[in-house]
Design an enzyme around this catalytic site. Structure first.
Site, PDB file in Angstrom:
ATOM      1  CB  SER A 149      -0.978   0.106   0.788  1.00  0.00           C
ATOM      2  OG  SER A 149      -0.392  -0.527   2.240  1.00  0.00           O
ATOM      3  CE1 TYR A 150       5.711   2.389   3.968  1.00  0.00           C
ATOM      4  CE2 TYR A 150       4.473   0.623   4.428  1.00  0.00           C
ATOM      5  CZ  TYR A 150       5.597   1.146   4.204  1.00  0.00           C
ATOM      6  OH  TYR A 150       6.659   0.730   5.405  1.00  0.00           O
ATOM      7  CB  SER A 151       6.593  -0.609  -0.357  1.00  0.00           C
ATOM      8  OG  SER A 151       6.292  -1.232  -0.225  1.00  0.00           O
ATOM      9  CE  LYS A 202       7.466  -2.375   2.433  1.00  0.00           C
ATOM     10  NZ  LYS A 202       7.173  -2.838   3.929  1.00  0.00           N
ATOM     11  CE1 TYR A 226      13.201 -12.724  -4.839  1.00  0.00           C
ATOM     12  CE2 TYR A 226      14.752 -14.210  -5.618  1.00  0.00           C
ATOM     13  CZ  TYR A 226      13.050 -14.118  -5.843  1.00  0.00           C
ATOM     14  OH  TYR A 226      12.252 -14.296  -6.374  1.00  0.00           O
ATOM     15  CB  ALA A 227      10.560 -14.430   0.415  1.00  0.00           C
ATOM     16  CG  ASP A 249       2.183 -13.496  -1.074  1.00  0.00           C
ATOM     17  OD1 ASP A 249       1.274 -14.619  -1.223  1.00  0.00           O
ATOM     18  OD2 ASP A 249       1.879 -12.446  -0.876  1.00  0.00           O
ATOM     19  CG  ASP A 273      -1.581  -5.781   8.740  1.00  0.00           C
ATOM     20  OD1 ASP A 273      -2.561  -6.100   8.419  1.00  0.00           O
ATOM     21  OD2 ASP A 273      -1.172  -5.368   7.913  1.00  0.00           O
ATOM     22  CD  GLU A 285      -3.269 -10.800   1.844  1.00  0.00           C
ATOM     23  OE1 GLU A 285      -3.172 -11.673   3.085  1.00  0.00           O
ATOM     24  OE2 GLU A 285      -3.945 -10.275   1.665  1.00  0.00           O
TER      25      GLU A 285
HETATM   26  N1  LIG Z   1      11.767  -9.555   0.841  1.00  0.00           N
HETATM   27  C1  LIG Z   1      10.414 -10.398  -0.089  1.00  0.00           C
HETATM   28  N2  LIG Z   1      10.519 -11.675  -1.069  1.00  0.00           N
HETATM   29  C2  LIG Z   1       9.538 -11.333  -1.892  1.00  0.00           C
HETATM   30  N3  LIG Z   1       8.764 -10.520  -1.755  1.00  0.00           N
HETATM   31  C3  LIG Z   1       8.284  -9.207  -0.972  1.00  0.00           C
HETATM   32  C4  LIG Z   1       8.835  -9.241  -0.165  1.00  0.00           C
HETATM   33  N4  LIG Z   1       8.740  -8.426   0.821  1.00  0.00           N
HETATM   34  C5  LIG Z   1       7.597  -7.825   0.054  1.00  0.00           C
HETATM   35  N5  LIG Z   1       7.683  -8.822  -1.354  1.00  0.00           N
HETATM   36  C6  LIG Z   1       6.330  -8.489  -1.915  1.00  0.00           C
HETATM   37  O1  LIG Z   1       5.820  -7.605  -2.106  1.00  0.00           O
HETATM   38  C7  LIG Z   1       4.240  -7.514  -1.239  1.00  0.00           C
HETATM   39  C8  LIG Z   1       4.133  -6.647  -0.526  1.00  0.00           C
HETATM   40  O2  LIG Z   1       5.458  -6.165   0.369  1.00  0.00           O
HETATM   41  P1  LIG Z   1       5.257  -5.822   2.211  1.00  0.00           P
HETATM   42  O3  LIG Z   1       4.468  -6.316   2.395  1.00  0.00           O
HETATM   43  O4  LIG Z   1       6.239  -5.657   2.270  1.00  0.00           O
HETATM   44  O5  LIG Z   1       4.631  -3.625   0.880  1.00  0.00           O
HETATM   45  P2  LIG Z   1       3.601  -2.538   2.112  1.00  0.00           P
HETATM   46  O6  LIG Z   1       3.685  -1.612   0.972  1.00  0.00           O
HETATM   47  O7  LIG Z   1       4.823  -2.660   3.653  1.00  0.00           O
HETATM   48  O8  LIG Z   1       2.131  -3.740   1.815  1.00  0.00           O
HETATM   49  P3  LIG Z   1       0.725  -3.200   3.014  1.00  0.00           P
HETATM   50  O9  LIG Z   1       1.196  -2.665   4.251  1.00  0.00           O
HETATM   51  O10 LIG Z   1       0.378  -3.190   2.005  1.00  0.00           O
HETATM   52  O11 LIG Z   1       0.989  -4.756   3.751  1.00  0.00           O
HETATM   53  C9  LIG Z   1       4.516  -8.732  -0.399  1.00  0.00           C
HETATM   54  O12 LIG Z   1       2.797  -9.086  -0.459  1.00  0.00           O
HETATM   55  C10 LIG Z   1       5.478 -10.049  -1.475  1.00  0.00           C
HETATM   56  O13 LIG Z   1       4.070 -10.262  -1.851  1.00  0.00           O
END
Ligand SMILES: Nc1ncnc2c1ncn2[C@@H]1O[C@H](COP(=O)(O)OP(=O)(O)OP(=O)(O)O)[C@@H](O)[C@H]1O
Length: 756
Positions: free
Chosen positions: A135-137, A154, A205-206, A210, A249, A253
């Site tokens: 939502s913010y990245s 990110k 890196y995962a 998810d 949270d 996901e």
């Molecule tokens: N380290 C990682 N390796 C692989 N995929 C990733 C990784 N980090 C994030 N992702 C992918 O990117 C998506 C968004 O990442 P993240 O949840 O950290 O973002 P966010 O902006 O904090 O999202 P929100 O606040 O909406 O949950 C994750 O659901 C995942 O699918």
């Protein structure tokens, strides 16, 4: 802040380090064990106040949204069209925003290892595909140019963060990840850097994506897989809490899977970082108040805990609640609280209104029931969860939850094993004993409940309704799904019968002898059975299903087989063998639609499956199965169904050539409705007497506990949650606080009406 241009002053907080950097890090070439901040080192000691509050709208929608180029030579593309002043600023930022890494470098002349401080920034990585969008990245794959290692980066737009006043959340995420660095089950943050437009988090890196993706792919997880992943998730939660961090949270996901398919929790943007408490702990371990209340409205609707909605606070036990939801989801394939919109989802959460899916394994069910408990004090603690019999054989204490290889992923299928009642607690098993003691002290009413799932009862009801008597022994209690081979089915049923014979089950009343149940209308059975449950039958129909594809007119079973109520006695009409089906349709107040399909004629096959959606089925005249995932009601409304038994559904679908007609068997549909209305009014009276429930406000009927008008515009979509669920704080436009206030106000009104 509106649309005004941002000034230097606005950007100031992002040009400074967001958190102090780790001074004593030992860095190696692959950045392991490393946490470095790529910001101006002069202000290192500055610590920002810990933030609380909410995030804003979908991120990175600003024009500054950054997508690193997936180019081997990023320089050239950037260079072209850059005017000298822009180029100068970019170079400035490459210097100013880079992370400072201490590298061990081998001197080619002497062979000695020397430490060099190097700067790392965007130019040191090749950027690839987008891994996810938060939502913010935005999260993108990045490969280090020097080592070829893969990372997830990110990327956060500074302009967006500033405009939406989200800077403090980035601080929290970074600080939390820094504190958790090296903790098993938590995604690792190697370092951060920035340029003029964006902040970059270099994350481990995962590669397996998810957990939501995994559940989506397989539909559900069998008990072995669920146990494996649940043990890692709860252990990671335990570690977080021990360090004084509450995630707030947790959802599929935000649970990533690394290259070995092991759990990595991520997204700490809404985490709560607890202050350390003074303690005299002999072991010197830091002490945190995990029950300290926080009022931030954060989380995701489907996983948010009821205390946040009912009493506007959360503490560490919101993570336990979310864990319960995820455990349920692993087996059921969908979250326990899911409705057409978040407002209705909230209502379900507030009332703890959920139902177990057909054949939900009993031991997992017992654990879920002890987690999805309204009162946080009555919820199992992490320690008790680990000691629950569901985790029998899992050794949390020696860390083997992280060492064991991931099992082969298989979807959940009901089995005799899964339907076994809870084993007796062994006196010698210290952990289990501990759990049982805690349960006793919590005076948990459900601790003793090892009841057979309601679906078993439904099957029993089905058997009784169609045969006029309970089948031999407790066989009727067995719920067997998708066992196409008749012999196998019988074997399994026999096994289950044995299990059930040794157990007193509330599903089948002990008095349900053949004599007593003979001739009972099915609603009597259901009202008897459901007396003790929150779930009750709203509507029930006996329907016939006919195959039209064979070109024959729909066969009226009532004509062909006068003894319709006892189909096991019916001989197939010559040549029509296998073309008749009988079915019972049961709709309950929890939004469940249970359909039991019995292929008639000597009861050769029996199946049940469950659909979940919300609609007023009184209006339904026809149901079409469009394909293995979609159900069409009355030609117009299309419903996604969460049927775990897709092969079975497909089979039915093929057999019926895409159409199932749901016609009431009783000669007059009105009769059906009358019976139903009588049943409901008696049910209402009973429940009034029982609980002195408040009267229904005159303004309208209650649908899902709310005035029907509240949901008139709600989409009819239901079924499993297959969409990515945005966090609450991320959608200011849908204004959850308002929704919450509205629902709270509504509850108050109902109370006030009653008081008057
Ligand atoms: N380290 C990682 N390796 C692989 N995929 C990733 C990784 N980090 C994030 N992702 C992918 O990117 C998506 C968004 O990442 P993240 O949840 O950290 O973002 P966010 O902006 O904090 O999202 P929100 O606040 O909406 O949950 C994750 O659901 C995942 O699918």
């Amino acid at each position: 802040m509106g649309d005004r241009s941002l000034t230097e002053a606005d950007y100031a907080p992002l040009s400074k380090p967001l958190v102090p950097t780790s001074a004593e890090h030992t860095q190696t070439q692959d950045y392991s064990g490393l946490f470095v901040d790529g910001s101006d080192s002069q202000s290192r000691s500055e610590m920002q106040a810990l933030p609380q509050g909410q995030f804003g709208d979908k991120a990175l929608t600003s024009t500054n949204r950054f997508f690193p180029l997936a180019s081997d030579d990023p320089g050239t593309q950037h260079e072209m069209g850059l005017d000298p002043s822009m180029r100068r600023r970019r170079d400035e930022w490459a210097e100013r925003g880079a992370a400072k890494i201490v590298k061990n470098v081998v001197d080619p002349a002497t062979g000695e290892l020397t430490k060099h401080v190097v700067k790392m920034g965007i130019k040191d990585f090749k950027f690839g595909e987008q891994l996810g969008d938060g939502s913010y990245s935005s999260v993108v794959l990045a490969t280090a140019r020097d080592s070829g290692k893969k990372y997830a980066v990110k990327v956060l737009s500074k302009e967006y963060l500033i405009r939406q006043k989200k800077v403090k959340y980035v601080t929290v995420e970074k600080l939390a990840l820094q504190k958790l660095n090296g903790t098993k089950g938590i995604i690792r943050l190697f370092f951060t850097f920035q340029d003029e437009a964006s902040l970059y988090f270099l994350l481990e890196y995962a590669s397996h994506g998810d957990f939501l993706g995994l559940i989506k792919k397989y539909g559900s997880l069998n008990e072995k897989c669920a146990r494996y992943y649940a043990s890692q998730i709860i252990d990671a939660v335990d570690s977080l809490h021990a360090i004084g961090i509450i995630h707030r949270d947790i959802k599929p996901e935000n649970i990533l899977l690394d290259k070995d398919m092991k759990v990595k929790l991520t997204d700490f943007g809404t985490a709560k970082i607890l202050p350390e408490q003074p303690s005299n702990n002999a072991d010197g371990k830091p002490c945190f108040d995990l029950y300290a209340r926080s009022k931030s409205f954060v989380g995701t609707a489907e996983y948010v805990s009821p205390e946040l909605l009912n009493d506007s606070y959360t503490d560490s036990r919101c993570d336990i609640w979310a864990f319960g939801c995820i455990l349920y989801q692993m087996v059921a394939g969908k979250p326990p609280f899911k409705a057409a919109n978040e407002y209705l989802t909230f209502q379900k959460v507030m009332k703890i209104q959920y139902a177990f899916t057909a054949g939900f394994p009993l031991i997992a069910k017992d654990l879920v029931k002890k987690l999805l408990v309204r009162e946080p004090n009555d919820r199992l603690t992490v320690e008790q969860i680990k000691a629950h019999v569901f985790f029998h054989g899992v050794h949390f204490e020696d860390g083997s939850v992280w060492d064991d290889d991931a099992p082969e992923i298989q979807p959940y299928k009901v089995s005799a094993e899964a339907m076994k009642p809870l084993p007796k607690i062994s006196e010698t098993d210290a952990a289990t004993k501990l759990a049982s003691l805690h349960l006793a002290s919590n005076n948990h009413p459900e601790a003793q409940d090892c009841s057979v799932i309601s679906m078993s009862a439904a099957t029993a009801a089905f058997n009784k309704d169609y045969t006029g008597q309970t089948k031999s022994g407790n066989k009727a209690n067995a719920s067997v799904r998708s066992v196409s081979n008749n012999t196998d089915r019988e074997k399994i049923q026999k096994k289950i019968s044995k299990v059930h014979a040794s157990q007193s089950s509330p599903s089948i009343p002990a008095t349900s002898s053949a004599k007593e149940t003979r001739g009972h209308p099915s609603d009597v059975f259901w009202s008897h059975y459901l007396q003790t449950l929150d779930e009750h039958v709203l509507f029930m129909k006996e329907v016939e299903i006919s195959a039209r594809d064979v070109g024959n007119p729909r066969v009226d079973l009532g004509t062909v087989a006068p003894d319709y109520r006892n189909p096991s006695d019916i001989d197939p009409p010559p040549g029509d063998s296998g073309r008749f089906y009988k079915r019972m349709l049961v709709i309950t107040n929890l939004g469940r639609v249970l359909i039991f399909v019995k292929r008639s004629l000597r009861m050769q096959e029996e199946h049940e499956f469950e659909l979940q959606f919300e609609l007023q089925l009184k209006q339904v005249k026809k149901i079409n199965l469009i394909n293995d995932q979609m159900l069409q009601i009355d030609d117009s409304r299309t419903i996604f169904i969460g049927c775990k038994e897709r092969p079975f559904l497909m089979k039915i679908w093929k057999l019926l050539s895409s159409e199932i007609s749901a016609n009431p068997h009783v000669p007059s549909p009105k009769l059906d409705h009358k019976m139903f209305d009588r049943f409901i009014s008696s049910k209402k009276q009973n429940s009034k007497k029982k609980s002195q429930a408040p009267p229904v406000p005159e303004s309208g009927k209650l649908v899902n506990g709310l005035p029907g008008s509240c949901i008139s515009k709600a989409s009819e979509e239901g079924g499993p949650n297959m969409k990515r669920l945005p966090s609450l704080q991320t959608r200011s436009s849908s204004n959850y606080s308002k929704l919450l206030a509205r629902s709270t106000e509504m509850r108050k009104n109902v109370t006030r009406t009653n008081e008057k």
